[in-house]
Motif scaffolding. Structure first.
Motif: not given
Length: 537
Positions: A372, A479, A500-503, A505, A507, A514-516, A535
């Protein structure tokens, strides 16, 4: 040819060239006699489709009555950071000679009017060696490196062999007894170096003729050392189709299109040889516009720009044209003798025998750590200076201050998207605990994070808020902070950053997430200049 006037001969010699150095010198010689020209090629990787460009010019030179020497530069192939090992150079020189003859014959150029010379036949003589010592005594390291920047493979610690390369290419003009040297525009710095240095040795200055470079299928230049950017002259028909199917060819894009460039620089000139009227056909069903025949490149380019020609139809037509072009060359090499020569020049790599790893019950270091954002050292950094990569105009080499005296070199493929002036003295987000590695010949020690639209048409660097300093941390709520005094160096084999970077994005408000979770700093969130979705990479 006797029927041409000196002015007509010059027009034939210079047509379709990108640049000529020494026009007055050439015209003066043509007023008295025919021109002596040499074209050299170093037998390194297998020759590719781009070789048709110099072949068409050799046809022009012969039409203008020129005397042509083809130099198979075997010693140069070894000197260029040993792209061709010495034990293979001899066979590769034979391979190149046969392939060049096959290519010229396939387009109707009589090879008996050409003189083929191997560099080692005179470059190892005492006379040449003494001249080489003299030019070395008058050449600085800086000038030698600069002259070979776009030709000799660039490495962080250049070998003396690569620095000798430009001087020897300049001396070839004298020892081959020519009036002019012909080559690609990538040779320009060596040509200018030759014009400067030969008179210093008491030799006359030669003229230089430069043809345009054929863009690669996936880069700025078709290269013998990059299999993804080129199609070999002996490529199988199915491999030609596969490579063209994968090649970048965006609808309406005429500026970054290696396939269109090949039609312009190779197919139309070839089909115009010997006074012929060129044509290029796009075959398609009536519901998609029906067949169309182009008699000049400009009409094809305009129709592609206006999206009247679809990329798939262009690729299909070029695939057929290339396979027809290569068929006689494949046939020439379809003999036991030349198949054997090919294998000797480019032996099939033997599979490496590696020792089996010793099994251990001890878990690998960091094996139990979560995958993560807590594993990634992302910092605010400042670009101190950025410049365009000499070997790749689509990339920048940047000097980046990551804080507390930690200054690093970073290579990034951003030159296609971000103007150089926007790269200078600005804050960025840098990933600082990736294992350093060579990228495009330069050691790169960090990654600059950028956002991109879904179709990659817009790319922007992440933008930390004003008021921060290099080294300030970027946090993610929930974190813990990474121990930056002894951060984990992420092994690229484990793909930690990639997972990790797949998450990552963007807004709808243009925030980096990272995620939300926001990329947070003490001065506020990290944002994107204009992107509202996409992305981060």
């Amino acid at each position: 040819m006797a029927s041409l006037t000196p002015a007509q001969k010059y027009n034939v010699i210079s047509r379709n060239l990108q640049e000529v150095l020494g026009k007055d010198q050439i015209e003066s010689i043509l007023a008295e006699r025919d021109l002596n020209i040499y074209w050299g090629t170093a037998p390194t990787g297998k020759p590719h489709l781009g070789y048709f460009v110099p072949m068409t010019k050799i046809a022009d030179f012969l039409e203008a009555g020129c005397h042509i020497t083809v130099l198979i530069a075997d010693i140069h192939a070894f000197l260029d950071n040993m792209k061709a090992p010495m034990e293979l150079v001899g066979k590769r020189a034979e391979y190149y000679t046969q392939l060049i003859k096959a290519t010229l014959t396939s387009i109707g150029v009589p090879t008996e009017r050409l003189k083929f010379v191997q560099g080692s036949s005179y470059q190892l003589t005492a006379e040449y060696s003494l001249a080489n010592m003299k030019i070395c005594s008058k050449t600085t390291e800086h000038d030698a490196k600069k002259a070979g920047a776009e030709v000799v493979k660039q490495v962080e610690a250049p070998l003396l062999s690569g620095l000798m390369y430009p001087g020897m290419q300049a001396l070839d003009e004298e020892f081959l007894g020519v009036d002019a040297q012909f080559g690609g525009v990538d040779q320009r710095k060596i040509f200018v170096f030759a014009e400067k240095m030969l008179p210093r040795l008491g030799y006359k200055k030669r003229a230089h003729l430069m043809n345009t470079m054929v863009p690669g299928l996936a880069g700025p230049k078709m290269s013998a050392s990059d299999s993804n950017s080129k199609i070999d002259l002996l490529e199988a028909p199915e491999d030609v189709k596969r490579k063209l199917d994968k090649a970048f060819c965006e609808e309406g894009n005429i500026t970054e299109n290696g396939i269109l460039a090949f039609v312009k620089t190779v197919l139309f000139p070839l089909r115009s040889m010997n006074g012929k009227s060129p044509s290029f056909s796009i075959l398609r069903p009536e519901k998609f516009g029906g067949d169309v025949v182009y008699t000049n490149y400009e009409d094809l380019e305009n129709d592609f720009k206006d999206k009247k020609v679809h990329p798939s139809d262009l690729k299909k037509a070029v695939t057929e044209a290339i396979n027809n072009l290569l068929a006689p060359i494949r046939k020439w090499f379809d003999t036991e003798e030349l198949r054997k020569l090919t294998e000797e020049a480019y032996p099939t790599p033997k599979p490496e025998v590696t020792a089996k790893p010793v099994k251990s019950n001890k878990p690998a270091a960091n094996a139990n750590l979560p995958v993560d954002i807590s594993r990634i050292d992302i910092r605010v950094a400042r670009i101190v200076e950025a410049k365009v990569h000499e070997a790749n105009p689509n990339s920048y080499i940047s000097t980046v201050d990551c804080g507390n005296g930690d200054v690093r070199t970073v290579v990034s493929g951003l030159a296609k998207y971000i103007p150089l002036e926007e790269m200078q003295n600005r804050l960025v987000c840098a990933v600082c605990n990736l294992k350093p590695g060579k990228f495009q010949g330069v050691q790169s020690s960090a990654m600059l994070l950028a956002g991109s639209s879904a179709d990659d048409s817009v790319v922007e660097l992440l933008q930390p808020p004003a008021g921060l300093e290099a080294g300030d941390v970027i946090e993610f709520e929930g974190y813990g902070q990474l121990d930056r005094s002894l951060p984990e160096k992420l092994n690229p084999k484990h793909l930690i950053f990639e997972k990790v970077s797949e998450d990552f994005k963007i807004s709808p408000e243009g925030l980096a997430l990272y995620k939300d979770l926001q990329f947070k700093t003490k001065a506020g969130p990290v944002t994107l200049k204009s992107l509202k979705e996409g992305r981060i990479r």
